[in-house]
Design a protein around this motif. Structure first.
Motif, PDB file in Angstrom:
ATOM      1  N   PHE A  30      -8.634   5.984  -7.637  1.00  0.00           N
ATOM      2  CA  PHE A  30      -8.080   5.155  -7.974  1.00  0.00           C
ATOM      3  C   PHE A  30      -6.870   5.044  -7.707  1.00  0.00           C
ATOM      4  O   PHE A  30      -6.331   3.589  -7.903  1.00  0.00           O
ATOM      5  CB  PHE A  30      -7.470   6.082  -9.940  1.00  0.00           C
ATOM      6  N   LYS A  31      -6.151   5.880  -6.408  1.00  0.00           N
ATOM      7  CA  LYS A  31      -5.443   5.598  -5.252  1.00  0.00           C
ATOM      8  C   LYS A  31      -6.096   4.440  -3.895  1.00  0.00           C
ATOM      9  O   LYS A  31      -5.622   3.900  -3.354  1.00  0.00           O
ATOM     10  CB  LYS A  31      -4.491   6.423  -4.360  1.00  0.00           C
ATOM     11  N   LYS A  32      -7.398   3.931  -4.034  1.00  0.00           N
ATOM     12  CA  LYS A  32      -8.267   2.982  -3.447  1.00  0.00           C
ATOM     13  C   LYS A  32      -7.741   3.640  -2.311  1.00  0.00           C
ATOM     14  O   LYS A  32      -7.799   3.052  -1.229  1.00  0.00           O
ATOM     15  CB  LYS A  32      -7.704   1.408  -3.428  1.00  0.00           C
ATOM     16  N   VAL A  33      -7.818   5.091  -1.935  1.00  0.00           N
ATOM     17  CA  VAL A  33      -8.601   5.454  -0.201  1.00  0.00           C
ATOM     18  C   VAL A  33      -9.717   6.219  -0.433  1.00  0.00           C
ATOM     19  O   VAL A  33     -10.652   6.106  -1.157  1.00  0.00           O
ATOM     20  CB  VAL A  33      -7.780   7.350  -0.327  1.00  0.00           C
ATOM     21  N   SER A  34     -10.007   5.090   0.749  1.00  0.00           N
ATOM     22  CA  SER A  34     -11.024   5.373   1.205  1.00  0.00           C
ATOM     23  C   SER A  34     -12.061   6.712   1.491  1.00  0.00           C
ATOM     24  O   SER A  34     -11.235   8.043   1.468  1.00  0.00           O
ATOM     25  CB  SER A  34     -11.242   4.648   2.892  1.00  0.00           C
ATOM     26  N   GLU A  35     -13.598   6.671   0.967  1.00  0.00           N
ATOM     27  CA  GLU A  35     -13.565   8.103   0.794  1.00  0.00           C
ATOM     28  C   GLU A  35     -15.573   8.324   2.143  1.00  0.00           C
ATOM     29  O   GLU A  35     -16.141   9.334   1.886  1.00  0.00           O
ATOM     30  CB  GLU A  35     -14.873   8.662   0.168  1.00  0.00           C
ATOM     31  N   GLU A  36     -14.901   6.942   2.900  1.00  0.00           N
ATOM     32  CA  GLU A  36     -15.445   7.136   4.170  1.00  0.00           C
ATOM     33  C   GLU A  36     -16.152   8.168   5.308  1.00  0.00           C
ATOM     34  O   GLU A  36     -14.536   8.763   4.860  1.00  0.00           O
ATOM     35  CB  GLU A  36     -15.665   5.844   4.758  1.00  0.00           C
ATOM     36  N   VAL A  37     -17.133   8.780   5.445  1.00  0.00           N
ATOM     37  CA  VAL A  37     -17.144   9.563   6.538  1.00  0.00           C
ATOM     38  C   VAL A  37     -17.658   9.712   8.145  1.00  0.00           C
ATOM     39  O   VAL A  37     -18.870   8.739   7.667  1.00  0.00           O
ATOM     40  CB  VAL A  37     -18.007  11.042   5.750  1.00  0.00           C
ATOM     41  N   PRO A  38     -17.565  10.267   8.635  1.00  0.00           N
ATOM     42  CA  PRO A  38     -16.574  11.189   8.869  1.00  0.00           C
ATOM     43  C   PRO A  38     -15.211  10.878   9.064  1.00  0.00           C
ATOM     44  O   PRO A  38     -15.278   9.291   8.853  1.00  0.00           O
ATOM     45  CB  PRO A  38     -16.951  11.481  10.176  1.00  0.00           C
ATOM     46  N   LEU A  39     -14.153  11.573   8.633  1.00  0.00           N
ATOM     47  CA  LEU A  39     -12.576  10.831   8.251  1.00  0.00           C
ATOM     48  C   LEU A  39     -12.085  11.597  10.083  1.00  0.00           C
ATOM     49  O   LEU A  39     -12.099  11.812  10.977  1.00  0.00           O
ATOM     50  CB  LEU A  39     -11.998  12.387   8.075  1.00  0.00           C
ATOM     51  N   SER A  40     -11.741  10.159  10.066  1.00  0.00           N
ATOM     52  CA  SER A  40     -10.355   9.703  11.805  1.00  0.00           C
ATOM     53  C   SER A  40      -9.131  10.910  11.016  1.00  0.00           C
ATOM     54  O   SER A  40      -9.039  11.335   9.909  1.00  0.00           O
ATOM     55  CB  SER A  40      -9.890   8.754  11.620  1.00  0.00           C
ATOM     56  N   THR A  41      -8.748  11.668  12.106  1.00  0.00           N
ATOM     57  CA  THR A  41      -7.062  11.851  12.400  1.00  0.00           C
ATOM     58  C   THR A  41      -6.062  11.431  11.445  1.00  0.00           C
ATOM     59  O   THR A  41      -5.402  12.068  10.181  1.00  0.00           O
ATOM     60  CB  THR A  41      -6.817  12.254  13.588  1.00  0.00           C
ATOM     61  N   ARG A  42      -6.587  10.287  11.907  1.00  0.00           N
ATOM     62  CA  ARG A  42      -4.962   9.603  10.669  1.00  0.00           C
ATOM     63  C   ARG A  42      -5.672   9.263   8.535  1.00  0.00           C
ATOM     64  O   ARG A  42      -5.370   9.726   8.183  1.00  0.00           O
ATOM     65  CB  ARG A  42      -4.994   8.131  10.953  1.00  0.00           C
ATOM     66  N   ARG A  43      -6.994   9.521   8.182  1.00  0.00           N
ATOM     67  CA  ARG A  43      -7.365   9.567   7.237  1.00  0.00           C
ATOM     68  C   ARG A  43      -7.530  11.011   6.690  1.00  0.00           C
ATOM     69  O   ARG A  43      -6.927  10.986   5.362  1.00  0.00           O
ATOM     70  CB  ARG A  43      -9.079   9.321   7.103  1.00  0.00           C
ATOM     71  N   ILE A  44      -7.327  12.259   7.806  1.00  0.00           N
ATOM     72  CA  ILE A  44      -7.122  13.542   7.322  1.00  0.00           C
ATOM     73  C   ILE A  44      -5.917  13.363   7.155  1.00  0.00           C
ATOM     74  O   ILE A  44      -5.524  13.592   5.915  1.00  0.00           O
ATOM     75  CB  ILE A  44      -7.852  14.118   8.702  1.00  0.00           C
ATOM     76  N   ALA A  45      -4.784  13.072   7.667  1.00  0.00           N
ATOM     77  CA  ALA A  45      -3.511  12.863   7.180  1.00  0.00           C
ATOM     78  C   ALA A  45      -3.839  12.470   5.962  1.00  0.00           C
ATOM     79  O   ALA A  45      -3.058  12.478   4.621  1.00  0.00           O
ATOM     80  CB  ALA A  45      -2.418  12.345   8.316  1.00  0.00           C
ATOM     81  N   GLU A  46      -3.830  11.127   5.825  1.00  0.00           N
ATOM     82  CA  GLU A  46      -3.984  10.640   4.765  1.00  0.00           C
ATOM     83  C   GLU A  46      -4.390  10.537   3.475  1.00  0.00           C
ATOM     84  O   GLU A  46      -3.197  11.381   2.236  1.00  0.00           O
ATOM     85  CB  GLU A  46      -4.505   8.532   4.838  1.00  0.00           C
ATOM     86  N   VAL A  47      -5.231  11.196   3.762  1.00  0.00           N
ATOM     87  CA  VAL A  47      -6.168  12.433   2.559  1.00  0.00           C
ATOM     88  C   VAL A  47      -4.708  13.479   1.898  1.00  0.00           C
ATOM     89  O   VAL A  47      -4.446  13.818   0.661  1.00  0.00           O
ATOM     90  CB  VAL A  47      -7.488  12.809   2.682  1.00  0.00           C
ATOM     91  N   LYS A  48      -4.882  14.580   3.025  1.00  0.00           N
ATOM     92  CA  LYS A  48      -3.910  15.663   3.098  1.00  0.00           C
ATOM     93  C   LYS A  48      -2.869  15.450   2.073  1.00  0.00           C
ATOM     94  O   LYS A  48      -2.528  15.641   0.963  1.00  0.00           O
ATOM     95  CB  LYS A  48      -3.353  16.434   4.149  1.00  0.00           C
TER      96      LYS A  48
END
Length: 128
Positions: A30-48
């Motif tokens: 819904f928030k249009k946050v990508s679910e691509e795997v593996p997650l980069s450090t930046r993506r992990i921070a965004e998900v947190k």
């Protein structure tokens, strides 16, 4: 009118709609946050960051669309216009404390004794 009274007044002219909250994965979509795997450090921070927001606001689509400020306005309208005014509650500060305590326990069992202790009133007052 409270919801029960509204349903009575509108007999035959309303329908219930059950809405379940988003799972965290649905929330991310819904928030249009990508679910691509593996997650980069930046993506992990965004998900947190999004997880913290999800834990604070919840996963109900309407709450996400109208925002937390509007939810607070609706909460205060219900609390004061529907409850305080209708039942002529005089101890507003204690009632605010009581309502905040009750809302904060939405997902756990709560006892009358625990609520009484939190808002510093006699248990019998809450039991009425």
């Amino acid at each position: 009118m409270l919801s029960g009274e509204l349903a009575t007044s509108l007999t035959g002219r309303h329908s219930d709609f059950i809405l379940f909250p988003f799972s965290f994965r649905e929330y991310l979509r819904f928030k249009k946050v990508s679910e691509e795997v593996p997650l980069s450090t930046r993506r992990i921070a965004e998900v947190k960051v999004e997880l913290e927001k999800y834990m604070e606001v919840g996963g109900f689509p309407e709450a996400l669309m109208i925002g937390k400020d509007q939810i607070d306005v609706i909460y205060n309208d219900i609390l004061f216009k529907d409850v305080v005014f209708r039942y002529k509650i005089r101890e507003l500060e204690k009632f605010k404390d009581f309502s905040k305590s009750l809302i904060s326990y939405y997902s756990t069992e709560v006892s009358l004794s625990k609520l009484a202790k939190v808002i510093k009133v006699d248990r019998k007052t809450i039991d009425l």
